[in-house]
Design a protein around this motif. Structure first.
Motif, mmCIF file in Angstrom:
data_model
loop_
_atom_site.group_PDB
_atom_site.id
_atom_site.type_symbol
_atom_site.label_atom_id
_atom_site.label_comp_id
_atom_site.label_asym_id
_atom_site.label_seq_id
_atom_site.Cartn_x
_atom_site.Cartn_y
_atom_site.Cartn_z
ATOM 1 N N VAL A 25 -42.646 -6.684 -67.837
ATOM 2 C CA VAL A 25 -42.126 -7.969 -67.374
ATOM 3 C C VAL A 25 -40.607 -7.911 -67.300
ATOM 4 O O VAL A 25 -39.997 -8.387 -66.337
ATOM 5 C CB VAL A 25 -42.600 -9.110 -68.307
ATOM 6 N N ARG A 26 -39.985 -7.313 -68.297
ATOM 7 C CA ARG A 26 -38.523 -7.195 -68.313
ATOM 8 C C ARG A 26 -38.041 -6.354 -67.135
ATOM 9 O O ARG A 26 -37.041 -6.671 -66.501
ATOM 10 C CB ARG A 26 -38.061 -6.575 -69.623
ATOM 11 N N LYS A 27 -38.770 -5.278 -66.814
ATOM 12 C CA LYS A 27 -38.392 -4.414 -65.691
ATOM 13 C C LYS A 27 -38.443 -5.196 -64.382
ATOM 14 O O LYS A 27 -37.509 -5.135 -63.580
ATOM 15 C CB LYS A 27 -39.322 -3.202 -65.628
ATOM 16 N N TRP A 28 -39.510 -5.941 -64.163
ATOM 17 C CA TRP A 28 -39.633 -6.698 -62.921
ATOM 18 C C TRP A 28 -38.626 -7.854 -62.871
ATOM 19 O O TRP A 28 -38.093 -8.163 -61.807
ATOM 20 C CB TRP A 28 -41.063 -7.211 -62.750
ATOM 21 N N ALA A 29 -38.356 -8.481 -64.000
ATOM 22 C CA ALA A 29 -37.361 -9.551 -64.033
ATOM 23 C C ALA A 29 -35.978 -8.996 -63.711
ATOM 24 O O ALA A 29 -35.207 -9.606 -62.959
ATOM 25 C CB ALA A 29 -37.369 -10.228 -65.401
ATOM 26 N N THR A 30 -35.673 -7.819 -64.254
ATOM 27 C CA THR A 30 -34.386 -7.191 -63.966
ATOM 28 C C THR A 30 -34.270 -6.847 -62.488
ATOM 29 O O THR A 30 -33.240 -7.110 -61.860
ATOM 30 C CB THR A 30 -34.218 -5.910 -64.817
ATOM 31 N N ARG A 31 -35.308 -6.288 -61.932
ATOM 32 C CA ARG A 31 -35.302 -5.975 -60.496
ATOM 33 C C ARG A 31 -35.123 -7.235 -59.656
ATOM 34 O O ARG A 31 -34.373 -7.251 -58.689
ATOM 35 C CB ARG A 31 -36.597 -5.279 -60.094
ATOM 36 N N GLY A 32 -35.827 -8.272 -60.015
ATOM 37 C CA GLY A 32 -35.708 -9.532 -59.279
ATOM 38 C C GLY A 32 -34.306 -10.109 -59.343
ATOM 39 O O GLY A 32 -33.774 -10.593 -58.340
ATOM 40 N N LEU A 33 -33.689 -10.043 -60.520
ATOM 41 C CA LEU A 33 -32.327 -10.550 -60.661
ATOM 42 C C LEU A 33 -31.331 -9.713 -59.858
ATOM 43 O O LEU A 33 -30.412 -10.261 -59.244
ATOM 44 C CB LEU A 33 -31.919 -10.588 -62.133
ATOM 45 N N ILE A 34 -31.508 -8.414 -59.856
ATOM 46 C CA ILE A 34 -30.628 -7.550 -59.070
ATOM 47 C C ILE A 34 -30.770 -7.846 -57.582
ATOM 48 O O ILE A 34 -29.775 -7.942 -56.856
ATOM 49 C CB ILE A 34 -30.909 -6.065 -59.377
ATOM 50 N N ILE A 35 -31.988 -8.030 -57.119
ATOM 51 C CA ILE A 35 -32.217 -8.343 -55.707
ATOM 52 C C ILE A 35 -31.611 -9.697 -55.366
ATOM 53 O O ILE A 35 -30.947 -9.854 -54.334
ATOM 54 C CB ILE A 35 -33.721 -8.296 -55.376
ATOM 55 N N ALA A 36 -31.817 -10.705 -56.218
ATOM 56 C CA ALA A 36 -31.266 -12.032 -55.964
ATOM 57 C C ALA A 36 -29.739 -11.989 -55.933
ATOM 58 O O ALA A 36 -29.115 -12.577 -55.039
ATOM 59 C CB ALA A 36 -31.758 -13.017 -57.029
ATOM 60 N N ALA A 37 -29.129 -11.281 -56.880
ATOM 61 C CA ALA A 37 -27.670 -11.179 -56.902
ATOM 62 C C ALA A 37 -27.158 -10.444 -55.667
ATOM 63 O O ALA A 37 -26.133 -10.841 -55.086
ATOM 64 C CB ALA A 37 -27.215 -10.467 -58.171
#
Length: 80
Positions: A25-37
């Motif tokens: 979950v942390r990996k996907w959340a990190t990826r999502g935040l990087i994409i959003a930023a």
């Protein structure tokens, strides 16, 4: 029969929700935040480009630097 010698299930669960742990979950959340930023930065830079005054052409230093080579190749297509 011990636990580590059990035979695999003939029909394994295709979506093992119980195996999803916090690292996944942390990996996907990190990826999502990087994409959003990244999208926020991209849209911001696009708005900066959109607010530039229109000029004669693109106005890019790379285009200005390569213009003589482009002109030569346009007039001498066999050299390309």
């Amino acid at each position: 029969m011990t636990d580590d010698l059990k035979e695999p299930s003939p029909h394994p669960d295709p979506f093992p929700i119980a195996e999803l742990g916090k690292p996944v979950v942390r990996k996907w959340a990190t990826r999502g935040l990087i994409i959003a930023a990244s999208l926020v930065v991209w849209f911001w830079t696009q708005s900066l480009i959109g607010h530039r005054p229109a000029g004669n052409g693109i106005g890019d230093k790379v285009h200005e630097f390569t213009q003589p080579a482009n002109d030569y190749l346009q007039t001498h297509p066999q050299a390309a």
